[in-house]
Design an enzyme around this catalytic site. Structure first.
Site, short mmCIF file in Angstrom:
data_model
loop_
_atom_site.label_atom_id
_atom_site.label_comp_id
_atom_site.label_asym_id
_atom_site.label_seq_id
_atom_site.Cartn_x
_atom_site.Cartn_y
_atom_site.Cartn_z
N GLU A 176 10.32 6.15 8.58
CA GLU A 176 11.03 4.95 9.00
C GLU A 176 12.33 4.54 8.12
OE1 GLU A 176 8.45 1.44 9.18
OE2 GLU A 176 7.69 2.27 11.25
N GLU A 227 3.83 6.11 15.64
CA GLU A 227 2.86 5.09 15.35
C GLU A 227 3.02 3.94 16.53
OE1 GLU A 227 3.79 2.74 11.65
OE2 GLU A 227 3.91 4.51 10.48
C1 LIG Z 1 9.58 -1.25 11.70
C2 LIG Z 1 8.16 -1.71 11.34
O1 LIG Z 1 7.77 -2.98 11.46
N1 LIG Z 1 7.38 -0.73 10.99
C3 LIG Z 1 6.09 -1.27 10.64
C4 LIG Z 1 5.32 -0.37 11.60
O2 LIG Z 1 3.82 -0.72 11.40
C5 LIG Z 1 3.52 -0.04 10.15
C6 LIG Z 1 2.22 -0.24 9.95
O3 LIG Z 1 1.69 -1.31 10.04
C7 LIG Z 1 4.31 -0.45 9.17
O4 LIG Z 1 3.98 0.05 7.78
C8 LIG Z 1 5.64 -0.34 9.40
O5 LIG Z 1 6.31 -0.97 8.23
#
Ligand SMILES: CC(=O)N[C@H]1CO[C@H](CO)[C@@H](O)[C@@H]1O
Ligand SMILES: *[C@@H]1O[C@H](CO)[C@@H](O)[C@H](O)[C@H]1NC(C)=O
Ligand SMILES: *[C@@H]1O[C@H](CO)[C@@H](O)[C@H](O)[C@H]1NC(C)=O
Ligand SMILES: *[C@@H]1O[C@H](CO)[C@@H](O)[C@H](O)[C@H]1NC(C)=O
Length: 853
Positions: A194, A263
């Site tokens: 991310e 995800e």
């Molecule tokens: C962009 C964002 O909010 N990412 C989150 C997505 O979900 C995962 C797991 O809950 C997080 O680790 C990320 O920060």
């Protein structure tokens, strides 16, 4: 033996076909021995030359125990998963630079092999930045102290360490033959995580860092594709993938890469002080179906099993110990129904479409406003279709290929032959379960609680008690000072008072003012707790203002600052501070004495942490047993024995009565407990409408109640007979109020409409088109023992509280009893054929609640 006897009679050709068969059996029985090539093209991952539709789910190995893994993975397989995804958690594997730990819950190789034994694939997301609501995003704290280091950017010291750890993991997997090309289960790997969400904050260096990450990963030569999630500019050959609640609108950055969703949040994480988030399964099913409808071929549930943040592994600040995530398998390893079952049915429906999905891109046609059809049709005539109503208000009737279909609002219907609906995301056929928390007697058969006399205690000294304490001028940031060796840092100073100081008023009163970056602060004056403060997951800062009374002469001010998980997300999250950075002042009416730049004495951690109180490894004579157990006093260690709960049901401790602290069972930390941190009164609704876009605060429950009261104790931490429970209570609590419970399934329920599709299993084989209500007891040796409710007509309510509606067939109970009582599972056709018609022209439904024993 059988083989040897037969050998005499068989001729050569029989022998060779026997050997071929043997070889074939060996290859099929263990995924570890069948080498596979994994590549990709614009449609899908390609395994051994075939494009695949793959359903994946996240299970993080350190969030459960090795003893739980086989069952979790089996339940994932039965739920229709092909792939198990996990991050790799650097900070648990390398707590000290160069000293590795892959034991117990950290046994990554064993986890990957357990997945392989179940016949599933692995997506290994190495990161090594993982976020994951995990302490410091998975980075070891020592990384922060490497001179000149800057995290997650084009910085030589950082890149060197990142490469070293990534290569270490890759080598380890290679040595164990765990990559697909070696016959292992790993088909995919991830580098970084991310980064695209934050890269703008890192300027031009972000670009070169991502290019470097890509070529570093590729150079490790794993022979399986690498992905970067949320990274629109992921360089070739890295596949950029999507994370989010919905990913149907996502397109990869090249027409040579498949559309992958790494995800999909099945729920959301809980924070101490927050309400409990959940996500209705109709909406997740909708999001997943939409993804496959619009060209996706790989999707991963984050989380499929969330688990528990044992020890001090939670990220933060303020992530709770439970990481249940409202996932299809709950924290305790039990299937969450109907979520698990409805998604399993969805996966079956999608798999029925696999041939069409991998063959071609979808063709889109509008069926009206908010009504969409996507058709996958090959020249050879294979055809699958997805029909969606993306409107949030009204159901619709659509015409498609000359047939009419009913499409509830915010739903997708799946037609594996472009004709018959086998699944609709809003129509749940699978059973619901009601789980019960059964309180048990943990001590002896005659006592409900652990009696006061069974507790021993040790008082943790207020202020400085360790010889390693040190004195410095000024206030120091906590994480830099403790290197996260403990949650706790004492800041101590003394102030002499003659009675004439201008910061005093009405005698020796003054106002103590402390500003801290958080996360929790306790202020002691002359050994007494005078005030506490805490931040929350949005803002960790604490400001304390408290009128205190000093004494003539020397006054001791001891400030205890505690962290609750280090930040895991955001640009430069690694530089977030904690602890008391000031000012600290004594305020009178007209005058203030600022103590911030005084001589402060620091102590990292507690005395009891050093002397091994938590696992009773030190001098056990320090534990006191007195007739009056200290209660509701801060800084007390407590110890007791408890009996192993009977049976195999998952065990939880209910920490009602306690304040905040940490708990250990037989020396293993089950995490921080904090039952006194209560969620806000507002923000929850009685029910949550699944229609319309989901967000993390859309569906909340438990408002005004403790965020977490029950804490999982894995069975493998409990030994037969006596077990030791040790607590460190920081704020004050009453340990005699603690209770033990087991988690059980108390009822199973089904609620199916006669307009629902027939079960997806029955596709093309069913004699009738009618939907089926299927009930199945959760444990192997159980049968359905009674039917507590059955109504065919217009029953209403939810599992555990069904009521008869105006219309109800009189014979429903008897019919269901006849079909179900005494068997492990039963199927009841939901139609007037089975029940007669109690109300013509009304769509009827069957609701059943049953008990197993
Ligand atoms: C962009 C964002 O909010 N990412 C989150 C997505 O979900 C995962 C797991 O809950 C997080 O680790 C990320 O920060
Ligand atoms: C990163 O790599 C891409 C090609 O993969 C290239 O176009 C780009 O110029 C590179 N960027 C930098 C800053 O090196
Ligand atoms: C921690 O120490 C480093 C190096 O000494 C310093 O650059 C940084 O600002 C400190 N962090 C905080 C939050 O004070
Ligand atoms: C504080 O100031 C007020 C008004 O300015 C004055 O009346 C009072 O005496 C002062 N108090 C002290 C303790 O100096």
């Amino acid at each position: 033996m059988v083989g040897r006897r037969r050998m005499k009679e068989v001729n050569a050709s029989e022998l060779s076909s026997f050997l071929v068969l043997l070889l074939f059996m060996l290859c099929c029985c263990s995924q570890l021995s069948a080498a596979a090539t994994v590549t990709y093209d614009h449609r899908a991952l390609v395994i051994d030359g075939s494009r695949r539709v793959l359903i994946s789910g996240s299970i993080h190995y350190p969030r459960s125990t090795p003893e739980m893994w086989p069952d979790l993975i089996e339940k994932s397989k039965n739920g229709g998963l092909d792939v198990i995804e996990t991050y790799v958690f650097w900070n648990i594997h390398e707590p000290v630079r160069g000293q590795y730990d892959f034991e117990g819950r950290k046994d990554l190789v064993r986890f990957v092999k357990t997945v392989a034994e179940a016949g599933l694939y692995v997506h290994l997301r190495i990161g090594p930045y993982v976020c994951a609501e995990w302490n410091y995003g998975g980075f070891p704290l020592w990384l922060h102290f490497i001179p000149g280091i800057k995290f997650r950017t084009d910085n030589e010291p950082f890149k060197k360490e990142m490469q070293r750890f990534t290569a270490k993991i890759v080598d380890m997997m290679k040595q164990e033959n765990l990559y697909a090309s070696q016959g292992g289960p790993i088909i995919l790997s991830q580098i970084e995580n991310e980064y695209g969400n934050v890269d703008s904050a890192y300027g031009a260096a972000a670009k070169t860092y991502i290019n470097w990450s890509a070529s570093m990963a590729t150079s490790l030569d794993t022979s399986v594709p690498w992905v970067m999630c949320q990274q629109a500019d992921a360089p070739d050959p890295i596949i950029n993938t999507c994370n989010g609640f919905y990913c149907d609108q996502f397109t990869p950055n090249s027409d040579k890469k498949p559309k992958m969703w790494t995800e999909n949040w099945t729920g959301w994480f809980l924070a101490f002080g927050g309400a409990v988030p959940y996500r209705p399964v109709e909406d997740i099913a909708f999001a997943v179906a939409r993804f496959f409808q619009r060209g996706g071929t790989f999707q991963n549930y984050y989380m499929y099993h969330g688990g528990t943040n044992f020890g001090r592994t939670t990220g933060g600040p303020f992530i709770s110990t439970s990481y249940d995530y409202d996932a299809p398998i709950d924290e305790y390893g039990m299937t969450r129904q109907p979520k698990w079952g409805h998604l399993r049915d969805l996966h079956k429906a999608i798999k029925l479409c696999e041939k069409a999905l991998v063959a071609t891109d979808p063709a889109y046609t509008s069926l009206g406003p908010n009504l969409e059809a996507h058709v996958y049709k090959t020249t050879s005539g294979i055809c699958a279709a997805f029909l969606a109503n993306i409107g949030t208000q009204s159901d619709a009737t659509v015409t498609f290929n000359g047939n009419t279909y009913h499409l509830p609002a915010w739903s997708v219907s799946i037609l594996p032959d472009c004709q018959n609906v086998v699944f609709n995301t809003a129509q749940i056929n699978s059973q619901a379960t009601l789980s019960a928390t059964k309180y048990i007697k943990p001590y002896s058969q005659d006592s409900d609680d652990i009696p006061e006399s069974a507790w021993k205690f040790v008082k943790e000294p207020v202020g400085i008690s360790k010889s390693s304490a040190f004195t410095k001028v000024g206030l120091f940031e906590q994480i830099n000072t403790t290197a996260d060796a403990s949650d706790y840092l004492w800041y101590s100073i003394s102030v002499d008072v003659t009675g004439n100081e201008p910061f005093l008023f009405s005698g020796t009163q003054t106002t103590l003012q402390v500003e801290s970056l958080g996360h929790v602060l306790h202020a002691f004056i002359n050994g007494q707790l005078e005030g506490s403060g805490m931040g929350n997951s949005d803002n960790s800062k604490v400001t304390l203002e408290k009128t205190i009374t000093l004494i003539h002469g020397k006054n001791k001010i001891d400030l205890l600052s505690a962290t609750v998980g280090l930040q895991n997300y955001g640009a430069f999250f690694d530089l977030w501070g904690a602890g008391i950075t000031g000012p600290v002042a004594l305020k009178g009416q007209n005058s203030t004495r600022d103590l911030s730049s005084g001589q402060w004495t620091y102590q990292i951690g507690l005395k009891g942490e050093d002397t091994g109180l938590y696992d009773n490894s030190g001098d056990s004579s320090v534990w006191l047993q007195q007739s009056a157990l200290p209660k509701n006093q801060p800084l007390i260690w407590y110890m007791t024995d408890f009996d192993a709960p009977e049976g195999n049901d998952p065990v939880a401790i209910d920490f009602t009565g306690m304040g905040k602290g940490m708990a250990w069972v037989n020396g293993q930390s089950i995490g921080r407990y904090w039952p006194t941190y209560v969620a806000p009164q507002t923000g929850c609704a009685a029910s949550c409408n699944y229609r319309g876009a989901y967000s993390s605060n859309k569906c909340l429950k438990n408002c005004g109640k403790p965020s977490q009261i029950l804490y999982h104790v894995p069975r493998s931490m409990i030994q037969p007979g006596k077990n030791k429970l040790i607590l460190f209570e920081e704020m004050g609590g009453n340990p005699t109020k603690i209770s033990f419970a087991t988690k059980q399934t108390s009822s199973i329920c089904g609620h199916v409409l006669e307009s629902h599709p027939a079960p997806v299993d029955a596709w093309k084989t069913a004699k009738s088109n009618a939907p089926i209500l299927h009930l199945e007891c959760p444990y192997p040796n159980q049968v359905i023992s009674s039917i507590n409710f059955a109504s065919f007509g217009t029953p209403y309510g939810t599992c555990g509280s069904y009521s008869h509606g105006k219309c109800s067939s009189t014979g429903a109970l008897a019919t269901v009893q006849q079909a179900c009582v005494g068997v492990k599972s039963c199927d009841v056709e939901v139609s007037i054929k089975s029940f007669g018609d109690p109300c013509r022209y009304t769509i009827k439904h069957l609701a059943v609640e049953a008990a197993c024993s």
